[in-house]
Design a protein around this motif. Structure first.
Motif, PDB file in Angstrom:
ATOM      1  N   ASN A   1       0.810  -1.219   0.000  1.00 17.09           N
ATOM      2  CA  ASN A   1       0.000   0.000   0.000  1.00 17.09           C
ATOM      3  C   ASN A   1       0.843   1.268   0.000  1.00 17.09           C
ATOM      4  O   ASN A   1       0.361   2.335  -0.348  1.00 17.09           O
ATOM      5  CB  ASN A   1      -0.930   0.014   1.212  1.00 17.09           C
ATOM      6  N   ALA A   2       2.103   1.139   0.437  1.00 14.66           N
ATOM      7  CA  ALA A   2       2.957   2.319   0.510  1.00 14.66           C
ATOM      8  C   ALA A   2       3.780   2.518  -0.756  1.00 14.66           C
ATOM      9  O   ALA A   2       4.399   3.558  -0.953  1.00 14.66           O
ATOM     10  CB  ALA A   2       3.891   2.202   1.722  1.00 14.66           C
ATOM     11  N   ARG A   3       3.767   1.494  -1.648  1.00  8.55           N
ATOM     12  CA  ARG A   3       4.688   1.497  -2.777  1.00  8.55           C
ATOM     13  C   ARG A   3       4.229   2.307  -3.985  1.00  8.55           C
ATOM     14  O   ARG A   3       5.014   2.589  -4.875  1.00  8.55           O
ATOM     15  CB  ARG A   3       4.939   0.073  -3.260  1.00  8.55           C
ATOM     16  N   ALA A   4       2.931   2.582  -4.052  1.00  6.74           N
ATOM     17  CA  ALA A   4       2.439   3.284  -5.234  1.00  6.74           C
ATOM     18  C   ALA A   4       1.514   4.416  -4.802  1.00  6.74           C
ATOM     19  O   ALA A   4       0.802   4.294  -3.802  1.00  6.74           O
ATOM     20  CB  ALA A   4       1.703   2.324  -6.157  1.00  6.74           C
ATOM     21  N   ASN A   5       1.546   5.509  -5.527  1.00  4.56           N
ATOM     22  CA  ASN A   5       0.618   6.593  -5.220  1.00  4.56           C
ATOM     23  C   ASN A   5      -0.670   6.395  -6.010  1.00  4.56           C
ATOM     24  O   ASN A   5      -0.840   5.397  -6.715  1.00  4.56           O
ATOM     25  CB  ASN A   5       1.260   7.956  -5.492  1.00  4.56           C
TER      26      ASN A   5
ATOM     27  N   GLU B   1      -1.680   7.629  -8.640  1.00 11.17           N
ATOM     28  CA  GLU B   1      -1.524   7.551 -10.100  1.00 11.17           C
ATOM     29  C   GLU B   1      -0.829   6.255 -10.512  1.00 11.17           C
ATOM     30  O   GLU B   1      -0.506   6.062 -11.690  1.00 11.17           O
ATOM     31  CB  GLU B   1      -0.711   8.738 -10.628  1.00 11.17           C
ATOM     32  N   GLY B   2      -0.531   5.402  -9.547  1.00 12.74           N
ATOM     33  CA  GLY B   2       0.136   4.149  -9.869  1.00 12.74           C
ATOM     34  C   GLY B   2       1.645   4.288 -10.005  1.00 12.74           C
ATOM     35  O   GLY B   2       2.324   3.358 -10.417  1.00 12.74           O
ATOM     36  N   GLU B   3       2.187   5.485  -9.656  1.00  5.07           N
ATOM     37  CA  GLU B   3       3.637   5.650  -9.744  1.00  5.07           C
ATOM     38  C   GLU B   3       4.305   4.977  -8.548  1.00  5.07           C
ATOM     39  O   GLU B   3       3.801   5.033  -7.433  1.00  5.07           O
ATOM     40  CB  GLU B   3       3.992   7.147  -9.746  1.00  5.07           C
ATOM     41  N   VAL B   4       5.454   4.360  -8.827  1.00  8.15           N
ATOM     42  CA  VAL B   4       6.177   3.681  -7.760  1.00  8.15           C
ATOM     43  C   VAL B   4       6.802   4.715  -6.830  1.00  8.15           C
ATOM     44  O   VAL B   4       7.426   5.679  -7.270  1.00  8.15           O
ATOM     45  CB  VAL B   4       7.270   2.769  -8.342  1.00  8.15           C
ATOM     46  N   ILE B   5       6.602   4.524  -5.525  1.00  5.49           N
ATOM     47  CA  ILE B   5       7.241   5.396  -4.544  1.00  5.49           C
ATOM     48  C   ILE B   5       8.467   4.672  -4.008  1.00  5.49           C
ATOM     49  O   ILE B   5       8.360   3.538  -3.524  1.00  5.49           O
ATOM     50  CB  ILE B   5       6.280   5.733  -3.387  1.00  5.49           C
ATOM     51  N   LEU B   6       9.627   5.311  -4.128  1.00 11.38           N
ATOM     52  CA  LEU B   6      10.862   4.673  -3.709  1.00 11.38           C
ATOM     53  C   LEU B   6      10.842   4.419  -2.212  1.00 11.38           C
ATOM     54  O   LEU B   6      10.198   5.141  -1.443  1.00 11.38           O
ATOM     55  CB  LEU B   6      12.061   5.549  -4.082  1.00 11.38           C
ATOM     56  N   PHE B   7      11.576   3.374  -1.837  1.00  9.77           N
ATOM     57  CA  PHE B   7      11.580   2.895  -0.466  1.00  9.77           C
ATOM     58  C   PHE B   7      11.747   4.022   0.551  1.00  9.77           C
ATOM     59  O   PHE B   7      11.007   4.134   1.516  1.00  9.77           O
ATOM     60  CB  PHE B   7      12.705   1.868  -0.314  1.00  9.77           C
ATOM     61  N   GLU B   8      12.730   4.885   0.299  1.00 12.38           N
ATOM     62  CA  GLU B   8      13.053   5.905   1.293  1.00 12.38           C
ATOM     63  C   GLU B   8      11.967   6.963   1.439  1.00 12.38           C
ATOM     64  O   GLU B   8      11.907   7.669   2.435  1.00 12.38           O
ATOM     65  CB  GLU B   8      14.394   6.569   0.921  1.00 12.38           C
ATOM     66  N   GLN B   9      11.130   7.096   0.400  1.00 12.45           N
ATOM     67  CA  GLN B   9      10.092   8.119   0.456  1.00 12.45           C
ATOM     68  C   GLN B   9       8.729   7.555   0.868  1.00 12.45           C
ATOM     69  O   GLN B   9       7.731   8.264   0.880  1.00 12.45           O
ATOM     70  CB  GLN B   9       9.976   8.803  -0.912  1.00 12.45           C
ATOM     71  N   GLN B  10       8.697   6.259   1.215  1.00 10.66           N
ATOM     72  CA  GLN B  10       7.403   5.658   1.550  1.00 10.66           C
ATOM     73  C   GLN B  10       6.909   6.118   2.925  1.00 10.66           C
ATOM     74  O   GLN B  10       7.692   6.328   3.834  1.00 10.66           O
ATOM     75  CB  GLN B  10       7.519   4.125   1.539  1.00 10.66           C
ATOM     76  N   ASP B  11       5.584   6.245   3.012  1.00 14.10           N
ATOM     77  CA  ASP B  11       4.942   6.571   4.272  1.00 14.10           C
ATOM     78  C   ASP B  11       4.862   5.279   5.101  1.00 14.10           C
ATOM     79  O   ASP B  11       4.043   4.393   4.828  1.00 14.10           O
ATOM     80  CB  ASP B  11       3.532   7.124   3.990  1.00 14.10           C
TER      81      ASP B  11
ATOM     82  N   ALA C   1       5.479   3.937 -18.280  1.00 15.23           N
ATOM     83  CA  ALA C   1       5.145   5.362 -18.318  1.00 15.23           C
ATOM     84  C   ALA C   1       5.344   6.014 -16.948  1.00 15.23           C
ATOM     85  O   ALA C   1       5.816   7.149 -16.850  1.00 15.23           O
ATOM     86  CB  ALA C   1       3.708   5.549 -18.789  1.00 15.23           C
ATOM     87  N   SER C   2       4.977   5.278 -15.892  1.00 15.99           N
ATOM     88  CA  SER C   2       5.088   5.879 -14.563  1.00 15.99           C
ATOM     89  C   SER C   2       6.558   6.058 -14.168  1.00 15.99           C
ATOM     90  O   SER C   2       6.924   7.032 -13.520  1.00 15.99           O
ATOM     91  CB  SER C   2       4.344   5.027 -13.540  1.00 15.99           C
ATOM     92  N   GLU C   3       7.412   5.120 -14.612  1.00 19.15           N
ATOM     93  CA  GLU C   3       8.840   5.259 -14.313  1.00 19.15           C
ATOM     94  C   GLU C   3       9.422   6.464 -15.059  1.00 19.15           C
ATOM     95  O   GLU C   3      10.230   7.220 -14.521  1.00 19.15           O
ATOM     96  CB  GLU C   3       9.589   3.975 -14.679  1.00 19.15           C
ATOM     97  N   LYS C   4       8.975   6.655 -16.300  1.00 17.30           N
ATOM     98  CA  LYS C   4       9.416   7.828 -17.068  1.00 17.30           C
ATOM     99  C   LYS C   4       9.065   9.112 -16.314  1.00 17.30           C
ATOM    100  O   LYS C   4       9.871  10.032 -16.224  1.00 17.30           O
ATOM    101  CB  LYS C   4       8.747   7.857 -18.450  1.00 17.30           C
ATOM    102  N   ARG C   5       7.845   9.165 -15.777  1.00 21.10           N
ATOM    103  CA  ARG C   5       7.414  10.350 -15.035  1.00 21.10           C
ATOM    104  C   ARG C   5       8.272  10.567 -13.797  1.00 21.10           C
ATOM    105  O   ARG C   5       8.738  11.672 -13.531  1.00 21.10           O
ATOM    106  CB  ARG C   5       5.937  10.201 -14.615  1.00 21.10           C
ATOM    107  N   THR C   6       8.503   9.473 -13.038  1.00 20.16           N
ATOM    108  CA  THR C   6       9.303   9.579 -11.814  1.00 20.16           C
ATOM    109  C   THR C   6      10.706  10.098 -12.143  1.00 20.16           C
ATOM    110  O   THR C   6      11.226  10.997 -11.466  1.00 20.16           O
ATOM    111  CB  THR C   6       9.409   8.194 -11.134  1.00 20.16           C
ATOM    112  N   LEU C   7      11.319   9.547 -13.195  1.00 19.70           N
ATOM    113  CA  LEU C   7      12.684   9.935 -13.562  1.00 19.70           C
ATOM    114  C   LEU C   7      12.724  11.378 -14.076  1.00 19.70           C
ATOM    115  O   LEU C   7      13.665  12.122 -13.785  1.00 19.70           O
ATOM    116  CB  LEU C   7      13.234   8.976 -14.629  1.00 19.70           C
ATOM    117  N   THR C   8      11.696  11.763 -14.828  1.00 21.94           N
ATOM    118  CA  THR C   8      11.644  13.130 -15.349  1.00 21.94           C
ATOM    119  C   THR C   8      11.563  14.138 -14.207  1.00 21.94           C
ATOM    120  O   THR C   8      12.231  15.182 -14.227  1.00 21.94           O
ATOM    121  CB  THR C   8      10.429  13.299 -16.281  1.00 21.94           C
ATOM    122  N   LYS C   9      10.748  13.809 -13.204  1.00 22.09           N
ATOM    123  CA  LYS C   9      10.642  14.672 -12.028  1.00 22.09           C
ATOM    124  C   LYS C   9      12.005  14.831 -11.362  1.00 22.09           C
ATOM    125  O   LYS C   9      12.380  15.923 -10.925  1.00 22.09           O
ATOM    126  CB  LYS C   9       9.664  14.055 -11.014  1.00 22.09           C
ATOM    127  N   GLU C  10      12.759  13.756 -11.290  1.00 22.06           N
ATOM    128  CA  GLU C  10      14.072  13.776 -10.643  1.00 22.06           C
ATOM    129  C   GLU C  10      15.026  14.677 -11.436  1.00 22.06           C
ATOM    130  O   GLU C  10      15.805  15.453 -10.856  1.00 22.06           O
ATOM    131  CB  GLU C  10      14.598  12.333 -10.557  1.00 22.06           C
TER     132      GLU C  10
END
Lengths: 111, 427
Positions: free
Chosen positions: B254-258, B260-270, B398-407
């Motif tokens: 439940n903590a791994r995706a927001n 929008e279905g984007e993967v939340i990295l381990f360190e940023q998980q709630d 697509a969600s990984e592309k978004r995550t990487l673009t944000k970074e």
């Protein structure tokens, strides 16, 4: 890819147990080779205590075969394109800090 | 309890998921693996009958018992029909294999035994890994073609073909669909565990953005592994280690995706979203797994997953690195190599981590570049952006592309460079 045996030699007087830090360093080294997908066989350590040397004429002596004060402590097998690459892998081993050395030998497969 | 006439639409899919595969397994044990289609037809017809009857009469007192009674009767009808055909049309009786007298055993024990036997039949090394998972999903978990296609992000037509080939192999196999003896269990348990492991990973690292499908895959893998612990023959330390691993991983689902279905990295998980009951279960199975001397890859991976559930302290990453060291020496895989390098960087710093990473020769893999991007981010924004850009090129998600673009955008803001207009980002 060719296979090379890395043979570890240590000094006769360094048969003290390795410290946890030394063990960790060795593991890091071997895992680093495995992470490059170049580890064929993690090999074994050879006991310095439970060891005999058999010579011609029924002569059996206690202990491993030693040249000067060195004996073989273990081996692993790696796979690399050239012997130079295998030598590069060997160079990063922590054995040199304690006066040991590594012999690199290509494996010649019997048919 | 009075049944509500219209709620059968909610109950049936749930019961289908729960009972269809059990029913098929019990029937298949009777008919033999060669006639798996007959078993599946009877199970399907049973559920079809339920939709017809329950829609009019409402849900019966005991829906599960109702289903099994109907299945039992349909099976008897089928056997009677076959016997009539065999005796009168073909003039040939095989009383050993065909009998109408036999009462179908749908007791809990029979269901468990049949499911166990079915797991062993389906996890057949004659099929490639991907086909095994598809078969497991269809036969053991009752997934529809559409659901399997969703999980694999493939067309249903492709899945259909894959399943057809796999079923031919399954029928041609000499493996008997009864409770396997100790010998065949030993020889096939590895294949069974690796199928369940892949099934779980397909859910956990799914290419599908459908969060529900992913959760289903994970919980089905756990359910089947729990079936294995139900028999002393298969309740091995390896099975327990695999279960521990799956419980620990699931605790973070439940903590791994927001949203929008984007993967939340381990360190940023709630971390408050982590499931403590599942972590407790993981601990339970890990203790069971350590009752012997055997150390399998599942033990090592469960150990790593255990450390991930603990709060960060000085020794945590040391332990994780040691486990990854053992794992990579035991079996090479690019993902293990990269994860080990991440742990190495956590212990010895990013600079040494970069040196270790660049030796790996994995420049064709997305994760290699996102890892290097991460390791370079603090010291060399330009290189970090170059690696992230490479990762965006390589990934299909697509969600990984978004995550990487944000970074990348974050890095550009933090380290604005005068000539940064030239490296155009292609997304």
């Amino acid at each position: 890819m060719k296979e090379f045996v890395l043979i570890f030699r240590v000094n006769g007087n360094s048969d003290v147990k390795p410290s946890p830090e030394q063990m960790q360093e060795r593991m890091n080294w071997m895992a680093g080779i495995a992470a490059q997908n170049k580890l064929v066989d993690k090999g074994n350590s050879l006991s310095p205590v439970s060891a005999k040397t058999v010579k011609p004429g029924n002569v059996v002596t206690d202990g491993p075969y030693t040249e000067i004060k060195e004996f073989i402590a273990g081996y692993i097998i790696v796979k690399t394109a050239t012997i130079d690459e295998a030598v590069e892998l060997a160079k990063a081993n922590p054995i040199f800090k304690t006066g040991g050395n590594i012999e690199v030998r290509e494996v010649i497969k019997r048919d | 309890m009075a049944a509500q006439g219209n709620s059968y639409r909610e109950l049936l899919p749930h019961l289908f998921r729960l009972e269809y595969s059990k029913m098929t397994a019990v029937l298949c044990r009777h008919f033999g693996l060669q006639h798996i289609e007959v078993a599946e037809d009877i199970a399907s017809e049973t559920f079809l009958r339920a939709t017809e009857v329950w829609g009019i009469d409402g849900i019966p007192e005991n829906p599960t018992a109702w289903l099994y009674t109907v299945a039992k009767n349909k099976t008897k009808d089928y056997l009677k029909h076959v016997t009539v055909f065999e005796t009168q049309v073909k003039d040939k009786i095989k009383p050993d294999t065909l009998t109408t007298e036999e009462d179908f055993d749908f007791t809990q024990q029979a269901i468990t035994d049949s499911q166990l036997a079915m797991i062993f039949a389906v996890c057949n090394p004659a099929n490639v890994a991907e086909a095994q998972i598809c078969l497991a999903l269809q036969i053991l978990c009752g997934f529809s073609l559409q659901e399997i296609a969703d999980a694999f992000l493939t067309k249903t037509e492709t899945i259909k073909k894959r399943l057809h080939r796999a079923r031919v192999n399954l029928r041609n196999d000499t493996f008997q669909i009864r409770l396997p003896d100790e010998e065949s269990i030993r020889s096939r348990l590895d294949a069974v565990l690796s199928t369940l492991y892949l099934l779980f990973n397909e859910g956990y690292f799914s290419r599908s953005n459908n969060h529900l499908v992913r959760k289903d895959l994970c919980s089905e893998a756990i359910r089947l592994a729990v079936v294995l612990t139900g028999s002393p023959l298969t309740n091995t330390t390896q099975v327990n280690a695999l279960l521990a691993l799956m419980c620990y991983q699931s605790s973070r689902l439940n903590a791994r995706a927001n949203d929008e279905g984007e993967v939340i990295l381990f360190e940023q998980q709630d971390k408050s979203l982590w499931s403590q009951p599942l972590i407790d279960k993981g601990n339970y199975y890990l203790v069971n797994a350590c009752s012997g001397n055997e150390i399998s890859r599942y033990h090592l991976e469960a150990g790593i997953a255990y450390w991930h559930t603990t709060p960060a302290d000085a020794s945590k990453w040391q332990h994780i690195l040691q486990l990854y060291n053992q794992l990579i020496i035991m079996a090479y895989s690019p993902v293990t190599a990269l994860n080990r390098t991440f742990a190495f960087a956590k212990v010895y710093g990013n600079e040494k981590g970069i040196m270790e990473a660049e030796k790996l020769g994995l420049s064709g893999i997305t994760y290699y570049h996102s890892l290097l991007g991460y390791l370079y981010a603090d010291t060399n924004a330009e290189k970090a952006i170059a690696h992230y850009t490479q990762a965006i090129h390589l990934t299909k998600s697509a969600s990984e592309k978004r995550t990487l673009t944000k970074e990348i955008e974050r890095l550009r803001r933090a380290f604005p460079s005068p000539g940064s207009g030239c490296d155009q980002l292609v997304v």
